[in-house]
Design a protein around this motif. Sequence first.
Motif, PDB file in Angstrom:
ATOM      1  N   GLY A 114      49.722  42.717  44.749  1.00  0.00           N
ATOM      2  CA  GLY A 114      49.659  41.756  43.815  1.00  0.00           C
ATOM      3  C   GLY A 114      48.492  41.968  42.463  1.00  0.00           C
ATOM      4  O   GLY A 114      48.271  40.982  41.694  1.00  0.00           O
ATOM      5  N   LEU A 115      47.921  43.068  42.699  1.00  0.00           N
ATOM      6  CA  LEU A 115      47.082  43.276  41.638  1.00  0.00           C
ATOM      7  C   LEU A 115      47.514  44.547  40.647  1.00  0.00           C
ATOM      8  O   LEU A 115      47.772  45.488  41.163  1.00  0.00           O
ATOM      9  N   GLU A 116      48.108  44.200  39.631  1.00  0.00           N
ATOM     10  CA  GLU A 116      48.640  45.079  38.643  1.00  0.00           C
ATOM     11  C   GLU A 116      47.545  45.931  37.632  1.00  0.00           C
ATOM     12  O   GLU A 116      46.383  45.203  37.602  1.00  0.00           O
ATOM     13  N   ALA A 117      47.907  47.043  37.292  1.00  0.00           N
ATOM     14  CA  ALA A 117      46.924  47.744  36.421  1.00  0.00           C
ATOM     15  C   ALA A 117      46.376  46.995  35.605  1.00  0.00           C
ATOM     16  O   ALA A 117      45.275  46.841  35.141  1.00  0.00           O
ATOM     17  N   GLY A 118      47.170  46.173  34.628  1.00  0.00           N
ATOM     18  CA  GLY A 118      46.693  45.673  33.356  1.00  0.00           C
ATOM     19  C   GLY A 118      46.207  44.121  33.865  1.00  0.00           C
ATOM     20  O   GLY A 118      45.584  43.507  33.202  1.00  0.00           O
ATOM     21  N   ALA A 119      46.272  43.564  35.074  1.00  0.00           N
ATOM     22  CA  ALA A 119      45.777  42.410  35.363  1.00  0.00           C
ATOM     23  C   ALA A 119      44.766  42.552  36.328  1.00  0.00           C
ATOM     24  O   ALA A 119      44.862  41.923  37.651  1.00  0.00           O
ATOM     25  N   ARG A 120      43.611  43.070  36.015  1.00  0.00           N
ATOM     26  CA  ARG A 120      42.394  43.227  36.928  1.00  0.00           C
ATOM     27  C   ARG A 120      41.337  42.453  36.551  1.00  0.00           C
ATOM     28  O   ARG A 120      40.179  42.411  37.276  1.00  0.00           O
ATOM     29  N   GLY A 121      41.481  41.888  35.268  1.00  0.00           N
ATOM     30  CA  GLY A 121      40.362  41.050  34.603  1.00  0.00           C
ATOM     31  C   GLY A 121      40.239  39.985  35.243  1.00  0.00           C
ATOM     32  O   GLY A 121      41.048  39.044  35.788  1.00  0.00           O
ATOM     33  N   LEU A 122      38.899  39.439  35.536  1.00  0.00           N
ATOM     34  CA  LEU A 122      38.798  38.078  36.213  1.00  0.00           C
ATOM     35  C   LEU A 122      39.665  36.817  35.399  1.00  0.00           C
ATOM     36  O   LEU A 122      39.974  35.866  36.011  1.00  0.00           O
ATOM     37  N   ALA A 123      39.520  36.759  34.289  1.00  0.00           N
ATOM     38  CA  ALA A 123      40.424  35.875  33.334  1.00  0.00           C
ATOM     39  C   ALA A 123      42.078  35.856  33.481  1.00  0.00           C
ATOM     40  O   ALA A 123      42.636  35.096  33.488  1.00  0.00           O
ATOM     41  N   SER A 124      42.415  37.198  34.065  1.00  0.00           N
ATOM     42  CA  SER A 124      43.942  37.240  34.291  1.00  0.00           C
ATOM     43  C   SER A 124      44.225  37.268  35.564  1.00  0.00           C
ATOM     44  O   SER A 124      45.572  37.262  35.985  1.00  0.00           O
ATOM     45  N   VAL A 125      43.502  37.266  36.729  1.00  0.00           N
ATOM     46  CA  VAL A 125      44.012  37.119  38.007  1.00  0.00           C
ATOM     47  C   VAL A 125      43.806  36.003  38.776  1.00  0.00           C
ATOM     48  O   VAL A 125      42.761  35.220  38.776  1.00  0.00           O
ATOM     49  N   ALA A 126      44.910  35.550  39.139  1.00  0.00           N
ATOM     50  CA  ALA A 126      44.942  34.209  39.973  1.00  0.00           C
ATOM     51  C   ALA A 126      44.418  34.309  41.237  1.00  0.00           C
ATOM     52  O   ALA A 126      43.738  33.391  41.828  1.00  0.00           O
ATOM     53  N   GLN A 127      44.826  35.518  41.962  1.00  0.00           N
ATOM     54  CA  GLN A 127      44.318  35.677  43.206  1.00  0.00           C
ATOM     55  C   GLN A 127      44.725  37.067  43.669  1.00  0.00           C
ATOM     56  O   GLN A 127      45.533  37.592  43.215  1.00  0.00           O
ATOM     57  N   VAL A 128      43.809  37.541  44.645  1.00  0.00           N
ATOM     58  CA  VAL A 128      44.048  38.947  45.168  1.00  0.00           C
ATOM     59  C   VAL A 128      44.739  38.681  46.616  1.00  0.00           C
ATOM     60  O   VAL A 128      44.025  37.863  47.425  1.00  0.00           O
ATOM     61  N   ASP A 129      45.670  39.397  46.824  1.00  0.00           N
ATOM     62  CA  ASP A 129      46.370  39.307  48.260  1.00  0.00           C
ATOM     63  C   ASP A 129      46.216  40.593  49.003  1.00  0.00           C
ATOM     64  O   ASP A 129      46.312  41.452  48.226  1.00  0.00           O
ATOM     65  N   VAL A 130      46.019  40.342  50.204  1.00  0.00           N
ATOM     66  CA  VAL A 130      45.786  41.694  50.986  1.00  0.00           C
ATOM     67  C   VAL A 130      46.721  41.513  52.183  1.00  0.00           C
ATOM     68  O   VAL A 130      46.529  40.528  52.776  1.00  0.00           O
ATOM     69  N   ASP A 131      47.613  42.477  52.431  1.00  0.00           N
ATOM     70  CA  ASP A 131      48.298  42.739  53.557  1.00  0.00           C
ATOM     71  C   ASP A 131      47.614  43.669  54.847  1.00  0.00           C
ATOM     72  O   ASP A 131      47.374  44.677  54.439  1.00  0.00           O
ATOM     73  N   LEU A 132      47.515  42.827  55.883  1.00  0.00           N
ATOM     74  CA  LEU A 132      47.048  43.670  57.056  1.00  0.00           C
ATOM     75  C   LEU A 132      48.320  43.869  58.183  1.00  0.00           C
ATOM     76  O   LEU A 132      49.000  42.747  58.569  1.00  0.00           O
ATOM     77  N   THR A 133      48.345  44.944  58.431  1.00  0.00           N
ATOM     78  CA  THR A 133      49.398  45.229  59.371  1.00  0.00           C
ATOM     79  C   THR A 133      48.847  45.774  60.725  1.00  0.00           C
ATOM     80  O   THR A 133      47.974  46.711  60.668  1.00  0.00           O
TER      81      THR A 133
END
Length: 169
Positions: free
Chosen positions: A71-90
């Motif tokens: 869910g973190l795209e290359a262009g959307a890593r700035g604090l103003a443009s990121v709604a949330q960061v998702d991390v999948d654990l298997t």
Amino acid sequence: MMRARMALLAAALLLSACKEGKAPESEVPVDGPSTDPVSPTDILGDAHGTPRPEELVAAPAPVTGSAVVVGLEAGARGLASVAQVDVDLTVSGVRGRGTVEVEFVPPSGLPYERRSTVVEAEPAMSRTLRFSLPVAGTTVATSGMSGTWQARFFLDGAPLTTAAFTLEP
């Protein structure tokens, strides 16, 4: 002083009981029955060396985990443009029920947030769990907590795996 004398007398008594220059006396008579050494196969299985059924059971697979930031795209890593960061654990190799915890750690190194959930699975199964770190409208964004973050995962308190992601200013 009295204790020291008693200790010295006890040591002298023990030393006087020793027989210098002689091998310890055997309690088995020299002319007694002789026994041949037992072959290791006699104690590990039957007389032909066949393993017992409980020796054929494979050891359970170790618990493993891998985490991927989604869910973190290359262009959307700035604090103003990121709604949330998702991390999948298997996670795989869980025997029955366990508690999975994630600890989100900002660049400062001090834990920011910790969450947990229960996972149930058979040892041969793997489960994927998603953990989210809200960014927009939180202290992360308003305090400018940019830099490389870590998501540290634990299973029943034991370290499992880590994933890293970067939030830009």
